[in-house]
Write a protein that holds these residues in place. Structure first.
Motif, mmCIF file in Angstrom:
data_model
loop_
_atom_site.group_PDB
_atom_site.id
_atom_site.type_symbol
_atom_site.label_atom_id
_atom_site.label_comp_id
_atom_site.label_asym_id
_atom_site.label_seq_id
_atom_site.Cartn_x
_atom_site.Cartn_y
_atom_site.Cartn_z
ATOM 1 N N CYS A 109 3.079 3.238 -7.657
ATOM 2 C CA CYS A 109 4.502 4.458 -6.889
ATOM 3 C C CYS A 109 5.757 4.898 -7.607
ATOM 4 O O CYS A 109 6.491 5.911 -7.561
ATOM 5 C CB CYS A 109 4.042 4.471 -5.256
ATOM 6 S SG CYS A 109 2.226 4.729 -5.346
ATOM 7 N N ASN A 122 0.258 -1.206 -6.169
ATOM 8 C CA ASN A 122 0.028 0.428 -6.512
ATOM 9 C C ASN A 122 1.362 0.226 -6.151
ATOM 10 O O ASN A 122 1.887 1.744 -6.225
ATOM 11 C CB ASN A 122 -0.920 0.471 -5.367
ATOM 12 C CG ASN A 122 -2.190 0.362 -6.352
ATOM 13 O OD1 ASN A 122 -2.322 1.252 -7.049
ATOM 14 N ND2 ASN A 122 -2.992 -0.366 -5.754
ATOM 15 N N ALA A 123 2.038 -0.551 -5.271
ATOM 16 C CA ALA A 123 3.834 0.529 -4.348
ATOM 17 C C ALA A 123 4.906 0.268 -5.268
ATOM 18 O O ALA A 123 5.029 1.210 -5.659
ATOM 19 C CB ALA A 123 3.853 -0.820 -3.282
ATOM 20 N N THR A 166 -2.724 3.628 -3.558
ATOM 21 C CA THR A 166 -1.965 3.763 -1.804
ATOM 22 C C THR A 166 -1.959 4.372 -0.731
ATOM 23 O O THR A 166 -1.929 3.300 -0.142
ATOM 24 C CB THR A 166 -0.460 3.593 -2.576
ATOM 25 O OG1 THR A 166 0.155 2.621 -3.470
ATOM 26 C CG2 THR A 166 0.616 3.135 -1.381
ATOM 27 N N THR A 190 -3.034 1.451 2.220
ATOM 28 C CA THR A 190 -2.288 0.983 3.367
ATOM 29 C C THR A 190 -2.501 0.891 4.657
ATOM 30 O O THR A 190 -2.282 0.100 5.596
ATOM 31 C CB THR A 190 -0.757 2.256 3.758
ATOM 32 O OG1 THR A 190 -0.288 2.646 2.337
ATOM 33 C CG2 THR A 190 0.362 2.162 4.425
#
Length: 314
Positions: free
Chosen positions: A195, A191-192, A50, A54
């Motif tokens: 997390c 991925n978000a 991430t 980003t």
């Protein structure tokens, strides 16, 4: 750029690249697990991915349609969240051998799901190739030296089966969503979600630290996060958008063979003759599932002579 004009080998190479990265992750994970909690490792993996992704998200990703939010949320829940959760707990109750055997059911699950949801037709060569690759995975796992640490094999095997169902659901959803979203968008969402889901790993990381070799841990976790978690999913999501879901899933059976190779190359683990033969069977099965219907079987000498003999008798 149109997908229809892309060379047919490109999606195959993309998925093979993902399989290579996924297979290499087993040796890297095994190295980190010797000194770190798996939740901390998983948070570092999705965290690194991430962090890298980003700054590029505004340029690489596209807005999410309101009607797709539920499907995208379920996709991310399936993978990486529930898949890693169920598989991690499955391996605490059952042996790696039994879990490996159950994982061979994934391509069949996806093929059945693709036929049900997408009306994809699986040819006889495809079914034969899937069966052949599953038999190869079974031989590869059975020919090893399994652990006897299995406190509740029935529960562990059920959890592994649920993990495979989550993986197949993810693949089917990616196949549908890839018509509207690129691989970077899908990977960013995954991925978000990871997390957030693996946030307990951040607490464990702060509590326990990086061990006695922090630089080595960071480099290995960085490889898992950037190349495996981010790169592999981008490659796989890109490949599956251009291939039938059933065919794309057949490549998953290559993971045990690739993992065995990296275990030998990086960790010094050895392969016996049966395991090498099983790896060859897996590759043959995937190749048959991919290209079997394109082959002119009547041109093969053995089959040709058999057909000629049968016609002569008639």
């Amino acid at each position: 750029m149109t997908r229809d004009n892309s060379h047919p080998i490109i999606p195959v190479l993309a998925i093979l690249g993902a399989i290579l990265l996924w297979g290499s992750s087993f040796a890297a994970m095994k190295h980190l697990l010797a000194s770190m909690n798996p939740w901390a490792i998983m948070w570092m993996r999705v965290g690194f991915a991430t962090l890298i992704l980003t700054p590029f998200m505004p340029r690489l990703t596209r807005p999410v349609k309101k009607g797709d939010r539920l499907a995208l949320a379920v996709m991310a829940l399936f993978m990486p969240c529930l898949y890693f959760l169920f598989e991690s707990y499955a391996l605490t109750y059952t042996t790696a051998t039994q879990a490996g055997l159950i994982s061979a059911s994934l391509p069949l699950m996806v093929s059945v799901g693709a036929g049900f949801f997408f009306k994809e037709k699986t040819t006889s060569s495809g079914w034969t190739g899937l069966l052949l690759s599953m038999l190869g995975v079974a031989a590869l796992t059975l020919s090893g030296s399994p652990s006897t640490n299995a406190s509740d094999p029935a529960l562990g095997n059920m959890l592994e089966l649920i993990a495979m169902a989550c993986a197949s659901g993810y693949m089917l959803l990616v196949k549908r969503l890839s018509a509207s979203y690129g691989p970077w968008t899908l990977t960013a969402i995954q991925n978000a979600a990871g997390c957030i889901f693996f946030i307990p790993g951040l607490y464990l990381l702060i509590r326990d630290g990086l061990g006695t070799a922090p630089f080595e841990v960071l480099m290995t976790a960085g490889y898992l996060g950037v190349f495996v978690t981010l790169g592999a999913f981008v490659l796989y999501n890109s490949g599956i958008s251009r291939l039938p879901a059933g065919k794309a899933s057949a490549f998953i059976n290559l993971v045990p063979a690739v993992a065995a190779f990296f275990g030998w190359f990086l960790l010094g683990e050895t392969l016996n003759f049966i395991q090498l033969l099983a790896s060859a069977v897996i590759f043959a099965g995937v190749g048959l599932a991919q290209y079997g219907e394109k082959l002119d079987w009547k041109s093969f000498p053995i089959i040709k002579s058999t057909l000629c003999a049968a016609n002569h008798k008639n």
